[in-house]
Structures are given as structure tokens and as C-alpha cells.
Enzyme design. Structure first.
Site, PDB file in Angstrom:
ATOM      1  N   CYS A  96       1.039  -0.920   0.009  1.00  0.00           N
ATOM      2  CA  CYS A  96       0.058   0.012  -0.033  1.00  0.00           C
ATOM      3  C   CYS A  96       0.905   1.164  -0.095  1.00  0.00           C
ATOM      4  CB  CYS A  96      -0.944  -0.037   1.196  1.00  0.00           C
ATOM      5  SG  CYS A  96      -1.775   1.398   1.525  1.00  0.00           S
TER       6      CYS A  96
ATOM      7  N   CYS B 106      -0.786   3.758  -6.411  1.00  0.00           N
ATOM      8  CA  CYS B 106      -1.660   3.095  -5.568  1.00  0.00           C
ATOM      9  C   CYS B 106      -1.815   1.931  -6.157  1.00  0.00           C
ATOM     10  CB  CYS B 106      -2.950   4.032  -5.548  1.00  0.00           C
ATOM     11  SG  CYS B 106      -4.278   3.013  -4.580  1.00  0.00           S
TER      12      CYS B 106
HETATM   13  N1  DGL Z   1      -4.007   0.892  -2.145  1.00  0.00           N
HETATM   14  C1  DGL Z   1      -3.323   1.761  -1.489  1.00  0.00           C
HETATM   15  C2  DGL Z   1      -2.201   2.548  -1.830  1.00  0.00           C
HETATM   16  O1  DGL Z   1      -1.523   1.978  -2.650  1.00  0.00           O
HETATM   17  C3  DGL Z   1      -4.481   2.307  -0.280  1.00  0.00           C
HETATM   18  C4  DGL Z   1      -5.256   3.510  -1.116  1.00  0.00           C
HETATM   19  C5  DGL Z   1      -6.492   3.922  -0.119  1.00  0.00           C
HETATM   20  O2  DGL Z   1      -6.782   3.028   0.876  1.00  0.00           O
HETATM   21  O3  DGL Z   1      -6.710   5.012  -0.309  1.00  0.00           O
HETATM   22  O4  DGL Z   1      -2.138   3.386  -1.903  1.00  0.00           O
END
Ligand code: DGL
EC number: 5.1.1.3
Length: 278
Positions: A77, A188
Site C-alpha cells: 500500500c 496506488c
Molecule cells: N492501495 C493503497 C495504496 O497503494 C491504499 C489506497 C487507499 O486506501 O486509499 O495507496
């Protein structure tokens, strides 16, 4: 915390299903490893939330993964990597962590026009990590950063490759096209699940960079360096590692999402459970 050994699982976490874009290349690269994946869906999305809250969620998730014997933790993440990765490394110096970072360097190397686009959540876009990477690798390159508000939620709902996503992203990709952007970074881990729409809107001259496979390779390197790679018997019938998915929301819904995004083979062979992190 139990001593880390090669037969223990790899821990992976994300706010939701985005981390599957890292888990999938990881499973392909390291089929013998057991993996425990935590999706903090009760708190998804992370991007718009305060960094301290994301750090606290990350501590709680890491505790849960260590309690299940995790030998290495992949912060799959970007938002949690921005908000919590250095704090996690400081708090758990004996645990190897692999985190995400926006792929500014590969994008800067690939662009011919000198214009790079980065799609990221608010947390990543505001974060020091991105600013440092742009400073370090973005010399002579114009970096366009956009936060596509709502895209994480669309992916969670199974609408990553939909007309709604296309409508959300069209103005940005049109603007970037006019500016000459020829390399787009998926900043993301949810965004690879909208890649088809992004590529369609961006056109064939554009390179889309998904850091998931590079993060899987980095995980393999760290396991090798720390002597934590699970030994594989040299046999075609070597058993596949087990995958366990834990969510702070609804396991049955997570199973449906995993099936949709990662395929029936993984969804049907994995275990699903609820993680109470109150
Ligand atoms: N998938 C995550 C990232 O790479 C989190 C996205 C989120 O929950 O806003 O930032």
C-alpha cells in the site's frame, strides 16, 4: 515474537484489495511460500485519512501478522508506506519490511517527451517520499501528479474497469495527453485494476508502470539475503504455499472480490477469515 524461520509465512497488507496487485506477482515468483494477506477494509480508503491514523492501523496489522508468525512483511500500500514504513522499521528493527514507492525513477528513465504522470492517493501525493523521489530522479522531467478521488472505492466495488472509472479518469488523461505525458505511474496498488481503462484512454504510445512485479522481486531478494526463503523440493509436485486472507470487514465479500480480481483458482484454494483489530 517468535524467531523468524524460512517456513513461516510472508505477511502482506493493504487497506483493501489493492495489495492483490502485489500478491499476484509474489505468488507467481514464490509459489512455495505461505502468505497471510490482511485487507483493512473497515478503514478503506486510507488515502484521505490522517497519517497518524494510518500509522496506528499499520501497527495493529503488523502485530496481528507477527502473531501469525510472519517472517517478512510487505506493505502493499503506497499510502501506508508513505505514512508508516519508516516508523514500522524503527519499531520492529528485527522484522524485514518491503514497501511501495511511486515508480518515479523508471518513469523518468522511460519518458521521451520529458513529461511523466503520476496517479496517487492524497496521502501519497502529499507525502515526503514522493517529493524526495521527484527531487532525486525527476531532474529535467516535468512530473504531473493527480489524485483520482474515488478510484480506490470503485476498485473495491469491482468497478475498476468500468465506464464510471473511464468518466473519472478521462479529464486527467486528456490533459496529460495535451501536455505530452508518455509515462504514467500507478502510484496506488488499487490502480492496476483500472489499467485497461487507463491504457484505453491514454493511447498506445504511453507506457503504464505498475510497480507490483518489481516489489515482488525485491521481496524475493530480501528473503534470499536474510536466509528466509522457503526451501523448495526439486519436484514438479512440490506443494503450493497456502494463502490466507483476513479482512476487518466481511470475509465473504472479500472472497468475491478476490475471485473477480485474482481468479477462481486463488479464491477457491485460499482461506478467508475476519480479523478483529478493534
Ligand atoms: N492501495 C493503497 C495504496 O497503494 C491504499 C489506497 C487507499 O486506501 O486509499 O495507496
Amino acid at each position: 515474537m517468535a524467531a523468524q524461520g524460512p517456513k513461516q509465512p510472508i505477511g502482506v497488507f493493504d487497506s483493501g484489495v489493492g495489495g492483490l496487485s502485489v500478491l499476484l506477482p509474489l505468488r507467481r515468483l514464490l509459489p512455495a511460500e505461505d502468505v497471510v494477506y490482511v485487507a483493512d477494509q473497515a478503514w478503506c480508503p486510507y488515502g484521505p485519512k490522517p497519517p497518524q491514523l494510518i500509522r496506528d492501523r499499520s501497527y495493529a496489522i503488523v502485530e496481528a501478522l507477527l502473531a501469525r508468525g510472519a517472517k517478512l512483511i510487505v506493505v502493499a500500500c503506497n499510502a501506508a508506506s508513505t505514512a508508516a514504513l519508516s516508523a514500522l522499521r524503527e519499531r520492529y528493527p528485527a522484522v524485514p519490511f518491503v514497501g511501495m514507492e511511486p515508480a518515479v525513477k523508471p518513469a523518468a528513465e522511460r519518458t521521451n517527451t520529458g513529461h511523466v504522470g503520476i496517479l496517487a492517493t492524497a496521502m501519497t501525493a502529499r507525502g515526503e517520499r514522493l517529493a524526495q523521489l521527484i527531487d532525486r530522479f525527476g531532474r529535467g522531467v516535468t512530473v504531473h501528479v493527480t489524485v483520482p478521488h474515488g478510484l480506490v472505492e470503485l476498485v473495491e466495488q469491482g468497478l475498476g474497469e468500468s465506464d464510471v472509472t473511464a468518466a473519472l479518469l478521462a479529464p486527467t488523461l486528456h490533459e496529460w495527453h495535451e501536455a505530452g505525458v508518455d509515462a504514467v505511474v500507478l502510484g496506488c496498488t488499487h490502480y492496476p485494476f483500472a489499467r485497461g481503462v487507463i491504457e484505453r484512454l491514454a493511447g498506445s504510445q504511453i507506457t503504464v508502470i505498475d510497480p507490483g512485479p518489481a516489489v515482488a522481486r525485491q521481496t524475493q531478494r530480501v528473503l534470499d539475503e536474510t536466509g528466509l526463503t522457503r526451501p523448495v523440493a526439486p519436484s514438479p509436485s512440490a506443494p503450493e504455499g497456502a494463502t490466507t486472507f483476513l479482512t476487518t470487514a466481511e470475509p465473504a465479500e472479500l472472497r468475491i472480490a478476490v475471485r473477480r480480481l485474482a481468479g477462481a483458482a486463488l479464491a477457491d484454494s485460499a482461506a478467508f477469515g475476519y480479523l478483529d483489530l478493534a
